[in-house]
Design a protein around this motif. Structure first.
Motif, PDB file in Angstrom:
ATOM      1  N   GLN A 156       0.830  -1.203   0.000  1.00 58.84           N
ATOM      2  CA  GLN A 156       0.000   0.000   0.000  1.00 58.84           C
ATOM      3  C   GLN A 156       0.865   1.254   0.000  1.00 58.84           C
ATOM      4  O   GLN A 156       0.543   2.254  -0.668  1.00 58.84           O
ATOM      5  N   LEU A 157       1.970   1.216   0.734  1.00 59.54           N
ATOM      6  CA  LEU A 157       2.892   2.346   0.737  1.00 59.54           C
ATOM      7  C   LEU A 157       3.488   2.576  -0.648  1.00 59.54           C
ATOM      8  O   LEU A 157       3.605   3.713  -1.111  1.00 59.54           O
ATOM      9  N   LEU A 158       3.844   1.477  -1.318  1.00 63.29           N
ATOM     10  CA  LEU A 158       4.429   1.605  -2.654  1.00 63.29           C
ATOM     11  C   LEU A 158       3.433   2.205  -3.634  1.00 63.29           C
ATOM     12  O   LEU A 158       3.804   2.999  -4.509  1.00 63.29           O
ATOM     13  N   ARG A 159       2.160   1.825  -3.527  1.00 63.39           N
ATOM     14  CA  ARG A 159       1.140   2.406  -4.393  1.00 63.39           C
ATOM     15  C   ARG A 159       1.037   3.910  -4.160  1.00 63.39           C
ATOM     16  O   ARG A 159       0.958   4.707  -5.105  1.00 63.39           O
ATOM     17  N   LYS A 160       1.031   4.301  -2.898  1.00 62.77           N
ATOM     18  CA  LYS A 160       0.910   5.721  -2.549  1.00 62.77           C
ATOM     19  C   LYS A 160       2.116   6.500  -3.046  1.00 62.77           C
ATOM     20  O   LYS A 160       1.983   7.608  -3.607  1.00 62.77           O
ATOM     21  N   ILE A 161       3.307   5.937  -2.862  1.00 64.26           N
ATOM     22  CA  ILE A 161       4.531   6.593  -3.314  1.00 64.26           C
ATOM     23  C   ILE A 161       4.505   6.801  -4.824  1.00 64.26           C
ATOM     24  O   ILE A 161       4.791   7.895  -5.339  1.00 64.26           O
ATOM     25  N   THR A 162       4.148   5.743  -5.555  1.00 64.04           N
ATOM     26  CA  THR A 162       4.156   5.804  -7.016  1.00 64.04           C
ATOM     27  C   THR A 162       3.138   6.817  -7.531  1.00 64.04           C
ATOM     28  O   THR A 162       3.428   7.616  -8.430  1.00 64.04           O
ATOM     29  N   TRP A 163       1.932   6.808  -6.962  1.00 62.09           N
ATOM     30  CA  TRP A 163       0.896   7.727  -7.401  1.00 62.09           C
ATOM     31  C   TRP A 163       1.323   9.173  -7.176  1.00 62.09           C
ATOM     32  O   TRP A 163       1.193  10.017  -8.070  1.00 62.09           O
ATOM     33  N   ARG A 164       1.836   9.469  -5.995  1.00 66.00           N
ATOM     34  CA  ARG A 164       2.228  10.846  -5.694  1.00 66.00           C
ATOM     35  C   ARG A 164       3.362  11.302  -6.613  1.00 66.00           C
ATOM     36  O   ARG A 164       3.366  12.451  -7.085  1.00 66.00           O
ATOM     37  N   THR A 165       4.314  10.423  -6.873  1.00 65.86           N
ATOM     38  CA  THR A 165       5.424  10.773  -7.758  1.00 65.86           C
ATOM     39  C   THR A 165       4.937  11.058  -9.167  1.00 65.86           C
ATOM     40  O   THR A 165       5.338  12.050  -9.800  1.00 65.86           O
ATOM     41  N   LEU A 197      11.699  17.370  -7.327  1.00 61.89           N
ATOM     42  CA  LEU A 197      11.094  17.090  -6.030  1.00 61.89           C
ATOM     43  C   LEU A 197      10.405  15.731  -6.033  1.00 61.89           C
ATOM     44  O   LEU A 197      10.503  14.967  -5.067  1.00 61.89           O
ATOM     45  N   GLY A 198       9.690  15.440  -7.125  1.00 65.35           N
ATOM     46  CA  GLY A 198       8.979  14.168  -7.209  1.00 65.35           C
ATOM     47  C   GLY A 198       9.921  12.988  -7.171  1.00 65.35           C
ATOM     48  O   GLY A 198       9.683  12.008  -6.452  1.00 65.35           O
ATOM     49  N   PHE A 199      11.006  13.053  -7.946  1.00 66.39           N
ATOM     50  CA  PHE A 199      11.939  11.927  -7.973  1.00 66.39           C
ATOM     51  C   PHE A 199      12.682  11.796  -6.646  1.00 66.39           C
ATOM     52  O   PHE A 199      12.927  10.681  -6.166  1.00 66.39           O
ATOM     53  N   LYS A 205     -12.433  27.122   4.625  1.00 64.87           N
ATOM     54  CA  LYS A 205     -13.416  26.374   3.835  1.00 64.87           C
ATOM     55  C   LYS A 205     -13.160  24.874   3.853  1.00 64.87           C
ATOM     56  O   LYS A 205     -13.887  24.104   3.233  1.00 64.87           O
ATOM     57  N   LYS A 206     -12.093  24.471   4.578  1.00 67.01           N
ATOM     58  CA  LYS A 206     -11.715  23.053   4.679  1.00 67.01           C
ATOM     59  C   LYS A 206     -11.429  22.441   3.303  1.00 67.01           C
ATOM     60  O   LYS A 206     -11.783  21.294   3.018  1.00 67.01           O
ATOM     61  N   PHE A 207     -10.778  23.230   2.456  1.00 68.92           N
ATOM     62  CA  PHE A 207     -10.362  22.738   1.136  1.00 68.92           C
ATOM     63  C   PHE A 207      -8.864  22.461   1.174  1.00 68.92           C
ATOM     64  O   PHE A 207      -8.061  23.346   1.463  1.00 68.92           O
ATOM     65  N   PHE A 208      -8.501  21.196   0.918  1.00 69.20           N
ATOM     66  CA  PHE A 208      -7.094  20.811   0.925  1.00 69.20           C
ATOM     67  C   PHE A 208      -6.795  19.982  -0.305  1.00 69.20           C
ATOM     68  O   PHE A 208      -7.444  18.951  -0.529  1.00 69.20           O
ATOM     69  N   LEU A 209      -5.864  20.455  -1.140  1.00 75.84           N
ATOM     70  CA  LEU A 209      -5.492  19.737  -2.336  1.00 75.84           C
ATOM     71  C   LEU A 209      -4.399  18.744  -1.979  1.00 75.84           C
ATOM     72  O   LEU A 209      -3.261  19.124  -1.668  1.00 75.84           O
ATOM     73  N   LYS A 210      -4.743  17.467  -2.012  1.00 67.21           N
ATOM     74  CA  LYS A 210      -3.780  16.424  -1.626  1.00 67.21           C
ATOM     75  C   LYS A 210      -3.534  15.500  -2.807  1.00 67.21           C
ATOM     76  O   LYS A 210      -4.401  15.297  -3.646  1.00 67.21           O
ATOM     77  N   ILE A 211      -2.314  14.949  -2.834  1.00 66.74           N
ATOM     78  CA  ILE A 211      -1.981  13.976  -3.875  1.00 66.74           C
ATOM     79  C   ILE A 211      -1.374  12.750  -3.215  1.00 66.74           C
ATOM     80  O   ILE A 211      -0.958  12.776  -2.068  1.00 66.74           O
ATOM     81  N   SER A 245      11.371   7.862  -0.168  1.00 67.44           N
ATOM     82  CA  SER A 245      10.274   7.022   0.309  1.00 67.44           C
ATOM     83  C   SER A 245      10.599   5.543   0.172  1.00 67.44           C
ATOM     84  O   SER A 245      10.248   4.731   1.034  1.00 67.44           O
ATOM     85  N   LEU A 246      11.283   5.182  -0.916  1.00 72.47           N
ATOM     86  CA  LEU A 246      11.703   3.788  -1.073  1.00 72.47           C
ATOM     87  C   LEU A 246      12.703   3.404   0.014  1.00 72.47           C
ATOM     88  O   LEU A 246      12.625   2.296   0.577  1.00 72.47           O
ATOM     89  N   LEU A 247      13.637   4.288   0.308  1.00 75.09           N
ATOM     90  CA  LEU A 247      14.594   4.017   1.387  1.00 75.09           C
ATOM     91  C   LEU A 247      13.884   3.789   2.707  1.00 75.09           C
ATOM     92  O   LEU A 247      14.233   2.876   3.474  1.00 75.09           O
TER      93      LEU A 247
END
Length: 385
Positions: A56-65, A99-101, A379-385, A107-109
């Motif tokens: 699950q962590l790997l999925r999250k890392i890959t998506w955000r990158t 930044l993404g890379f 307004k409780k608006f938060f842009l998250k990736i 995150s992999l480390l």
């Protein structure tokens, strides 16, 4: 502090240094990369305690990158100064791409080699360095990466240039190496990207360089990762010594001293001399040369220690108003990149540019984004990736 006259009759304050050296602007992005590393450790430690699995962590890392890379490629290549977006000059490197890379590698480390727990009992000598010894695979990878950077930088043959050249080319170095801008780093990027690089470098007008050079190029990724890894070390100290504030502050001070001495040795306490000059362009706005990484690592540990003392230990400040942009950092960054050239965030300054007008414009634009972030928070608006 470096002040550079760009022909407008005044001085640009808070500009990046044209090549070697430091300005106030050069302190910002290394701190940001440092905090990415700290955040990775704190966030992943929290998720691991909640039982989040490695897959699950790997999925999250890959998506955000992937999202960061897409934003960098598709949204931040455009500039009002360039006109409509064209594939012919599409810039491949970029700040968000870097930044993404960097985030991906850190995150992999942390995912594969960052789950060790503090032993209940350990010898005194080991206890003093357990936040390093328990993560020796991570340190081994970082040492190998930095060794690769050093070997390529100083040993890679660059046609027409001396081995290990670190200068700006052009009329720099008495005009002896006009086509050697960036040395090995520039050579690699020009081979891979051609002319599709950063279009408004800080050194071009001063050194009259003709070759393209991108401060977010390939080779600089290594030192960006190293800078973020120092931030990971700061995060490990917080996790390992939770509740032991004196231990945390003392370790931050020790790390600052070690890195500061390293920077002094590498640069010989000079701007253009030393074994490796303090330079932001050889790697990027995000990492710089090895001496820059150690110098900024020193400042970052001191700054984080000061903030920890003020906010966590004594509770004198809770982070406002900067807390709000931090909750919508991607929104604010992308918004500024797309709209920063337009009114009301900025306006056209007369030919005779002054420090105070530029300073007022930057403070005004930053204040507007803080206000926007505060309204989004309400307004409780938060842009998250």
């Amino acid at each position: 502090m470096v002040f550079v006259n760009y022909g407008g009759g005044g001085y640009w304050f808070f500009q990046h240094a044209p090549w070697n050296g430091l300005t106030v602007a050069d302190l910002v992005m290394p701190w940001f990369v440092f905090i990415i590393g700290t955040s990775v450790v704190l966030a992943f430690s929290s998720m691991q305690r909640r039982g989040v699995g490695r897959l699950q962590l790997l999925r999250k890392i890959t998506w955000r990158t992937v999202v960061l890379l897409i934003i960098g490629f598709c949204f931040l290549n455009y500039s009002p100064r360039d006109g409509p977006l064209s594939w012919s000059w599409l810039r491949i490197p970029g700040v968000l791409q870097r930044l993404g890379f960097t985030y991906f590698v850190l995150s992999l480390l942390q995912t594969f080699w960052g789950q060790n727990q503090i032993p209940e009992r350990a010898p005194q000598w080991r206890s003093a360095a357990q936040d390093v010894l328990l993560f020796w695979p991570q340190w081994l990878i970082i040492i190998l990466l930095e060794t690769l950077w050093l070997c390529v930088t100083f040993l890679l043959p660059v046609p027409g240039c001396p081995a290990g050249y670190l200068g700006a080319g052009g009329i720099g170095d008495d005009g002896l190496y006009p086509n050697c801008t960036g040395g090995a780093a520039g050579h690699i990027d020009r081979w891979m990207f051609g002319d599709n690089m950063y279009r408004y470098p800080t050194w071009k007008e001063m050194y009259l360089t003709a070759l393209p050079f991108d401060p977010e190029g390939i080779l600089g990724t290594i030192n960006s990762i190293v800078m973020g890894f120092l931030g990971m070390q700061a995060g490990k100290i917080i996790v390992f010594y939770k509740g032991k504030n004196i231990h945390i502050l003392c370790r931050y001070l020790v790390w600052a001293v070690i890195l500061g001495i390293s920077a002094a040795i590498l640069s010989k306490c000079t701007r253009d001399g030393g074994f490796i000059p303090v330079n932001k362009n050889l790697c990027s706005y995000l990492c710089r040369s090895l001496s820059y990484v150690t110098a900024m690592g020193c400042f970052s540990f001191l700054l984080l220690g000061a903030m920890f003392f003020i906010i966590d230990v004594n509770g004198w400040w809770r982070g406002q108003p900067f807390l709000y942009p931090g909750m919508n950092s991607i929104f604010v960054y992308v918004g500024h990149s797309l709209l920063g050239f337009y009114f009301p965030f900025s306006w056209e300054i007369g030919f005779q540019q002054s420090h105070w007008e530029l300073l007022l414009q930057n403070l005004w634009g930053s204040g507007l984004w803080v206000l926007i972030a505060f309204l989004l928070f309400k307004k409780k608006f938060f842009l998250k990736i």
